[in-house]
Design a protein around this motif. Structure first.
Motif, PDB file in Angstrom:
ATOM      1  N   PRO A   1       0.807  -1.230   0.000  1.00 26.32           N
ATOM      2  CA  PRO A   1       0.000   0.000   0.000  1.00 26.32           C
ATOM      3  C   PRO A   1       0.835   1.273   0.000  1.00 26.32           C
ATOM      4  CG  PRO A   1      -0.950  -1.608   1.499  1.00 26.32           C
ATOM      5  CD  PRO A   1       0.350  -2.185   1.030  1.00 26.32           C
ATOM      6  N   TRP A   2       1.963   1.242   0.679  1.00 26.18           N
ATOM      7  CA  TRP A   2       2.805   2.441   0.761  1.00 26.18           C
ATOM      8  C   TRP A   2       3.320   2.859  -0.623  1.00 26.18           C
ATOM      9  CZ3 TRP A   2       3.926   5.998   4.305  1.00 26.18           C
ATOM     10  CH2 TRP A   2       5.036   6.807   4.105  1.00 26.18           C
ATOM     11  N   GLU A   3       3.568   1.907  -1.518  1.00 21.86           N
ATOM     12  CA  GLU A   3       4.167   2.195  -2.828  1.00 21.86           C
ATOM     13  C   GLU A   3       3.228   1.772  -3.951  1.00 21.86           C
ATOM     14  OE1 GLU A   3       6.612   3.927  -2.906  1.00 21.86           O
ATOM     15  OE2 GLU A   3       7.726   3.667  -1.058  1.00 21.86           O
ATOM     16  N   ILE A   4       1.933   2.074  -3.821  1.00 27.03           N
ATOM     17  CA  ILE A   4       0.973   1.557  -4.778  1.00 27.03           C
ATOM     18  C   ILE A   4       1.218   2.095  -6.185  1.00 27.03           C
ATOM     19  CG2 ILE A   4      -0.758   3.379  -4.487  1.00 27.03           C
ATOM     20  CD1 ILE A   4      -1.358  -0.438  -4.724  1.00 27.03           C
ATOM     21  N   ARG A   5       1.854   3.268  -6.298  1.00 28.85           N
ATOM     22  CA  ARG A   5       2.136   3.819  -7.626  1.00 28.85           C
ATOM     23  C   ARG A   5       3.520   3.455  -8.140  1.00 28.85           C
ATOM     24  NH1 ARG A   5      -1.473   7.365  -9.571  1.00 28.85           N
ATOM     25  NH2 ARG A   5      -3.089   8.124  -8.145  1.00 28.85           N
ATOM     26  N   GLN A   6       4.288   2.755  -7.324  1.00 29.46           N
ATOM     27  CA  GLN A   6       5.601   2.308  -7.753  1.00 29.46           C
ATOM     28  C   GLN A   6       5.612   0.791  -7.848  1.00 29.46           C
ATOM     29  OE1 GLN A   6       8.018   4.819  -4.813  1.00 29.46           O
ATOM     30  NE2 GLN A   6       9.321   4.769  -6.628  1.00 29.46           N
ATOM     31  N   ALA A   7       6.526   0.289  -8.661  1.00 25.47           N
ATOM     32  CA  ALA A   7       6.590  -1.146  -8.893  1.00 25.47           C
ATOM     33  C   ALA A   7       7.934  -1.691  -8.448  1.00 25.47           C
ATOM     34  CB  ALA A   7       6.380  -1.439 -10.376  1.00 25.47           C
ATOM     35  N   ASN A   8       7.962  -2.978  -8.263  1.00 27.43           N
ATOM     36  CA  ASN A   8       9.207  -3.684  -7.987  1.00 27.43           C
ATOM     37  C   ASN A   8      10.188  -3.378  -9.121  1.00 27.43           C
ATOM     38  OD1 ASN A   8      11.222  -5.769  -7.911  1.00 27.43           O
ATOM     39  ND2 ASN A   8       9.862  -6.951  -6.597  1.00 27.43           N
TER      40      ASN A   8
END
Length: 631
Positions: A425-432
């Motif tokens: 949830p903290w990085e929902i706009r970022q990906a692995n």
């Protein structure tokens, strides 16, 4: 007590004597040339004591030596190195002798060679031995430390990446690259050469030297001579090999998970807001208790850049050369293989491979009493290179290195099932970032390069040489890639598998004719006159590229357009394009007169006229004169 004091005094006296011996004594002196003029900047060393001094503007120097048996070494560019035993002297006068062998060396100056001592322009020469011994993948990589006045930087750390070269700074807007002339033919690609195939490299740095090549020499000229055969003697065979490993010299100091959380909460407090509750806001429902592991110090979070390191990445090069010949013919043959892996990008680290082959030969068809009347020769080289796994190094929106450096350490690389972890949830706009890099790195590019020239020299009378050279250059390549489906977050995903392919080829032809005459007047006045003509035709080739979605197979191995057939309905990946190479036509006339008086006073005059079809009629010709003198 008395014995103790005696022993203490003895130790003090020994230590004082040893210290005095270590300090030694001072020797001063004066360094001049054989005309009595002082030499500035002469290096004076004591190899045994490893002490160094430099002569000043008046040729004077001062150096400390350990004892009378010391030997001082005097070295200066262009002069013979001297070793002098000091003995009991406190002052030394040294006269340095010019190294005549260096001055008799020849340098390539464009359409010919000239003794180094008679060159009036600014040039620098690097021998093939100095290029090979540095064990670099690329020729330009070896020149970085050996060409003063030439700035050479690699465009990126990607294996097989090219270099940006500026001779005495950026000379023009746009493309400021120098002109490369390989074995006498302008326009070659130095990146396709094996460093072990180089005989020598000459850089023409100033306008006076480069004017003979006209308009395209505005940013300097780099002349490359590959290995040539030698007349007489037995055939010589050499094999050079090296294997090494590469690692990141210094990694960025990135924040771990606890430090990252502290910085985030400091920003919240500075904004007058309550600190984050990372247990719920960052991880939500978290069966693996990641935040508890971070708080307890059990887990420091993910260092994405470190996870992508390809430790001990191999680099290797193998070169085979054979040279030989007789009084009537000479030859030189070379084969090479180079491979290098990237130090970042794991588990899909980029890899570069290059294969090279070269044949140079020359034969005398008609021989006179004291000179060769007619000779025929050729220089042929071929290279094949392959790049796989290249990842994004573009701007901030397509740069995998940036993604790994800016991604928070909260997200694990893998989930509890060993699969790529979905965004939290903290990085929902970022990906692995490593999973994204892996998805976009399934690609391969291949390149072919053929460069050939045939030359004929006719010497009807001694020192009058007519040379005609026909050169042909061809290059081609292909690229293909596979983009799989992926869903790494709610905003970073790809729902359509894509296959893309592209191909290109280009070529050029050059015909050059030169007439050179060398003569003397009264044994003191030496002249060399050159007249030449050149025509060039380029832009022979074109390119084609296409892409489509929904392939039959779902891997890179089968990433060909035949496996993504047209179904009668276009999709977002469907594209098709192609076109010809931009045509180019050049015509040139040039001349040069070099003069010296008793090998002391020199002057060179050059004029070249270049015509290009890129300009409108009446404005197609430009004239490039230069005058230089020296003593």
């Amino acid at each position: 007590m008395k014995n103790f004091l005696s022993a203490l005094l003895l130790l003090i006296s020994v230590a004082w004597g040893a210290d005095a011996q270590a300090q030694g004594r001072i020797v001063s002196g004066f360094v001049s040339d054989d005309s009595g003029d002082p030499l500035i900047g002469v290096t004076v060393t004591d190899p045994g004591a490893q002490t160094v001094a430099i002569s000043d503007a008046g040729g004077a120097f001062t150096i400390r030596i350990p004892g009378d048996d010391a030997t001082l070494r005097f070295s200066y560019v262009g002069f013979q190195t001297q070793d002098i035993v000091v003995g009991g002297r406190s002052e030394i006068a040294v006269v340095m002798t010019a190294d005549a062998s260096l001055l008799e060396d020849v340098v390539v100056i464009g359409y010919g060679v000239q003794q180094k001592k008679l060159v009036t322009g600014a040039t620098v020469q690097v021998s093939g031995d100095n290029v090979a011994k540095l064990n670099t993948v690329n020729v330009l990589g070896a020149l970085q430390s050996q060409t003063p006045g030439v700035s050479i930087t690699q465009a990126s750390g990607m294996p097989g990446e090219g270099f940006k070269v500026f001779v005495r700074g950026m000379g023009t807007m746009g493309d400021a690259s120098p002109l490369y002339v390989i074995d006498g033919v302008p326009g070659g690609d130095i990146n396709n050469l094996n460093p072990g195939d180089i005989e020598r490299i000459d850089v023409l740095k100033d306008a006076a030297s480069a004017a003979i090549y006209g308009a395209r020499a505005a940013n300097g000229v780099i002349l490359v001579t590959t290995k040539q055969g030698r007349a007489g003697g037995k055939a010589q065979i050499s094999f050079d090999a090296y294997y090494g490993i590469q690692n990141v010299y210094r990694m960025p100091d990135l924040l771990n998970a606890q430090e990252y959380a502290m910085i985030q909460n400091e920003a919240r407090i500075m904004d007058g807001l309550a600190p984050y509750d990372f247990a719920t806001e960052a991880y939500g429902t978290d069966p693996e208790n990641h935040w508890q592991k971070i708080e307890s110090g059990e887990w420091n979070g993910t260092n994405w850049l470190d996870e992508s390191r390809n430790r001990n990445a191999p680099v290797q090069n193998y070169t085979f050369n054979a040279t030989g010949g007789s009084d009537m013919s000479v030859y030189s043959i070379g084969f090479g293989y180079t491979a290098q892996e990237g130090i970042l990008g794991k588990p899909v680290q980029p890899r570069y491979e290059r294969y090279t082959a070269r044949v140079n030969s020359e034969r005398t068809l008609i021989k006179g009493r004291s000179f060769d009347i007619i000779k025929l020769g050729e220089n042929i080289s071929y290279s094949y290179n392959q790049n796989t796994g290249r990842f994004g190094l573009g701007d901030m929106y397509y740069n995998d290195i940036r993604n790994m450096m800016t991604m928070s350490p909260f997200l694990p690389l893998l989930d509890e099932d060993g699969k790529t972890h979905y965004a939290i949830p903290w990085e929902i706009r970022q990906a692995n970032p490593i999973a994204l890099m892996k998805a976009r790195s399934e690609n391969m590019s291949e390149g072919h390069s053929l460069r050939a020239n045939v030359f004929l020299t006719i010497q009807p009378i001694k020192n009058l040489i007519f040379k005609s050279t026909f050169g042909y250059s061809y290059g081609g390549g292909s690229y293909r890639s596979f983009l799989p489906k992926y869903e790494l977050s709610s905003t970073v995903n790809n729902t359509l598998e894509e296959v893309s392919q592209s191909m290109y080829d280009y070529g050029s032809m050059t015909l050059e004719n030169t007439l050179t005459y060398t003569f003397d007047i009264n044994e003191d006045h030496h002249f060399t006159a050159l007249l030449g003509q050149s025509i060039e035709k380029g832009g022979l080739g074109g390119d084609l590229e296409a892409a489509n979605g929904n392939p039959i197979f779902h891997d890179f191995k089968h990433a060909y357009l035949d496996n993504a057939p047209w179904t009668g309905t276009a999709n977002t990946a469907t594209s098709l394009g192609g076109g010809p190479e931009d045509p180019s036509r050049w015509a040139s006339f040039f001349g040069r007169v070099s003069y010296d008086y008793q090998n002391k006073y020199m002057a060179t005059v050059i004029l070249r006229a270049d015509g290009s079809h890129n300009f409108m009629r009446g404005h197609r010709w430009g004239y490039f004169p230069s005058v230089s003198a020296g003593w």
